[in-house]
Design a protein around this motif. Structure first.
Motif, PDB file in Angstrom:
ATOM      1  N   HIS A  85      -8.295  42.171  -5.501  1.00 25.54           N
ATOM      2  CA  HIS A  85      -7.719  40.845  -5.245  1.00 25.54           C
ATOM      3  C   HIS A  85      -6.842  40.833  -3.995  1.00 25.54           C
ATOM      4  CE1 HIS A  85      -9.254  39.341  -9.015  1.00 25.54           C
ATOM      5  NE2 HIS A  85      -8.660  40.315  -9.680  1.00 25.54           N
ATOM      6  N   TRP A  86      -6.460  42.026  -3.510  1.00 24.06           N
ATOM      7  CA  TRP A  86      -5.626  42.098  -2.304  1.00 24.06           C
ATOM      8  C   TRP A  86      -6.461  42.053  -1.029  1.00 24.06           C
ATOM      9  CZ3 TRP A  86      -2.551  46.920  -4.385  1.00 24.06           C
ATOM     10  CH2 TRP A  86      -1.864  46.545  -5.544  1.00 24.06           C
ATOM     11  N   TYR A  87      -7.787  42.090  -1.183  1.00 20.71           N
ATOM     12  CA  TYR A  87      -8.671  42.004  -0.021  1.00 20.71           C
ATOM     13  C   TYR A  87      -8.990  40.540   0.273  1.00 20.71           C
ATOM     14  CZ  TYR A  87      -9.683  47.043  -0.244  1.00 20.71           C
ATOM     15  OH  TYR A  87      -9.601  48.415  -0.231  1.00 20.71           O
ATOM     16  N   ASN A  90     -12.475  39.254  -0.840  1.00 22.11           N
ATOM     17  CA  ASN A  90     -12.923  39.503  -2.217  1.00 22.11           C
ATOM     18  C   ASN A  90     -13.462  38.258  -2.913  1.00 22.11           C
ATOM     19  OD1 ASN A  90     -12.982  41.658  -4.390  1.00 22.11           O
ATOM     20  ND2 ASN A  90     -11.899  40.015  -5.472  1.00 22.11           N
ATOM     21  N   LYS A  91     -12.965  37.088  -2.541  1.00 26.48           N
ATOM     22  CA  LYS A  91     -13.443  35.857  -3.170  1.00 26.48           C
ATOM     23  C   LYS A  91     -14.924  35.644  -2.895  1.00 26.48           C
ATOM     24  CE  LYS A  91     -12.500  30.879  -3.520  1.00 26.48           C
ATOM     25  NZ  LYS A  91     -11.654  29.752  -3.046  1.00 26.48           N
ATOM     26  N   ASP A  92     -15.365  35.961  -1.688  1.00 26.06           N
ATOM     27  CA  ASP A  92     -16.768  35.787  -1.309  1.00 26.06           C
ATOM     28  C   ASP A  92     -17.607  37.023  -1.589  1.00 26.06           C
ATOM     29  OD1 ASP A  92     -16.311  33.172  -0.263  1.00 26.06           O
ATOM     30  OD2 ASP A  92     -15.465  34.093   1.539  1.00 26.06           O
ATOM     31  N   LEU A  93     -16.964  38.191  -1.514  1.00 26.01           N
ATOM     32  CA  LEU A  93     -17.674  39.446  -1.740  1.00 26.01           C
ATOM     33  C   LEU A  93     -16.875  40.299  -2.726  1.00 26.01           C
ATOM     34  CD1 LEU A  93     -18.586  40.297   1.976  1.00 26.01           C
ATOM     35  CD2 LEU A  93     -20.175  39.492   0.209  1.00 26.01           C
ATOM     36  N   PRO A  94     -16.983  40.010  -4.033  1.00 24.67           N
ATOM     37  CA  PRO A  94     -16.209  40.737  -5.038  1.00 24.67           C
ATOM     38  C   PRO A  94     -16.425  42.251  -4.950  1.00 24.67           C
ATOM     39  CG  PRO A  94     -17.247  38.821  -6.012  1.00 24.67           C
ATOM     40  CD  PRO A  94     -17.840  38.971  -4.634  1.00 24.67           C
ATOM     41  N   ASN A  95     -15.341  42.984  -5.104  1.00 28.71           N
ATOM     42  CA  ASN A  95     -15.421  44.434  -4.999  1.00 28.71           C
ATOM     43  C   ASN A  95     -14.686  45.075  -6.165  1.00 28.71           C
ATOM     44  OD1 ASN A  95     -15.750  47.105  -3.774  1.00 28.71           O
ATOM     45  ND2 ASN A  95     -16.041  45.978  -1.853  1.00 28.71           N
ATOM     46  N   ASP A 175      -9.538  42.412   5.551  1.00 30.39           N
ATOM     47  CA  ASP A 175      -9.178  43.099   4.309  1.00 30.39           C
ATOM     48  C   ASP A 175      -8.017  44.063   4.525  1.00 30.39           C
ATOM     49  OD1 ASP A 175     -11.083  41.788   2.839  1.00 30.39           O
ATOM     50  OD2 ASP A 175     -12.584  43.378   2.984  1.00 30.39           O
ATOM     51  N   VAL A 176      -8.079  44.812   5.631  1.00 29.15           N
ATOM     52  CA  VAL A 176      -6.999  45.754   5.933  1.00 29.15           C
ATOM     53  C   VAL A 176      -5.698  44.991   6.164  1.00 29.15           C
ATOM     54  CG1 VAL A 176      -6.233  47.641   7.413  1.00 29.15           C
ATOM     55  CG2 VAL A 176      -8.676  47.330   6.966  1.00 29.15           C
ATOM     56  N   GLY A 177      -5.793  43.871   6.862  1.00 33.72           N
ATOM     57  CA  GLY A 177      -4.610  43.064   7.129  1.00 33.72           C
ATOM     58  C   GLY A 177      -4.000  42.483   5.869  1.00 33.72           C
ATOM     59  N   SER A 178      -4.827  41.992   4.958  1.00 29.71           N
ATOM     60  CA  SER A 178      -4.306  41.413   3.724  1.00 29.71           C
ATOM     61  C   SER A 178      -3.734  42.488   2.802  1.00 29.71           C
ATOM     62  CB  SER A 178      -5.397  40.613   3.001  1.00 29.71           C
ATOM     63  OG  SER A 178      -6.501  41.448   2.663  1.00 29.71           O
TER      64      SER A 178
END
Length: 225
Positions: A85-87, A90-95, A175-178
């Motif tokens: 959820h911190w990426y 993730n909303k568009d590409l769940p991990n 993702d790294v930034g978030s």
């Protein structure tokens, strides 16, 4: 230790991380099997090369039983759980969740020196890197020498250093930034600094190269007459 190319710690960063006193596990192999002790280390530059120095209590089996192989020192600098959820993507590409970390593995021949003066020298140098001289001056030389009889000096002559930082730098820069923003909110740590100063720039550069390569593939290679 397996280290993927993009997880290798840059040499200058590795030198900076080892330039301070670090605690880690000294792992040695004996006829009875492997043994480990968590101890503080400091790195010395000598004519023979780099040497990791620490000390053990004299009755520690590691310091008594003969070693049968090179030693391994494992220094875990920092780590953190990472929720998907911190990426940002993730909303568009769940991990899935993961764990990011910074660790350093050092191997080399280990030597135990039971002479009290060697043990005191190791402990004194370690303290000098953490405290002002008056800390040991207040204890006094006589008491320090007596205390040194209970420990042995330990030196690991560095043969190989492997640094690994799994800091999400293989992901999209967003993702790294978030992730960085989330961990910064929890406080400044070695992992936060690495994300900011190494992982995010790497991810931006990597993403830019991938974008350029994909763009180049779409360009025509020839023109019609």
């Amino acid at each position: 230790m397996y280290v993927a190319k993009h997880f290798e710690i840059p040499e200058d960063r590795l030198a900076d991380l080892l330039g301070r006193v670090r605690a880690g596990n000294l792992v040695t192999v004996h006829a009875s099997g492997p043994q480990a002790t968590f101890v503080p280390f400091h790195l010395e530059e000598r004519d023979c090369g780099q040497v990791l120095v620490t000390h053990l209590t004299r009755n520690n089996p590691q310091a008594v039983e003969p070693v049968t192989a090179p030693a391994l020192v494992i220094i875990d600098i920092d780590d953190a759980y990472v929720s998907p959820h911190w990426y940002a993507t993730n909303k568009d590409l769940p991990n899935v969740p993961t764990w990011d970390y910074i660790t350093i593995h050092i191997t080399g021949a280990v030597r135990f020196n039971s002479a009290p003066e060697a043990a005191l020298r190791a402990a004194r140098e370690l303290t000098a890197r953490m405290e002002p001289p008056e800390v040991l001056d207040a204890v006094g030389e006589e008491k320090l020498r007596k205390m040194a009889r209970a420990i042995v000096g330990v030196e690991v002559t560095v043969d190989k250093i492997q640094g690994k930082a799994k800091a999400s730098q293989n992901r999209h820069p967003d993702d790294v930034g978030s992730l960085l923003a989330h961990l910064e909110h929890e406080g400044e740590t070695e992992l936060v600094r690495y994300l900011r100063e190494v992982a995010l720039p790497h991810a931006i550069e990597r993403f830019g190269m991938i974008h350029d390569l994909r763009g180049a593939r779409r360009l025509p290679t020839s023109t019609a007459d």
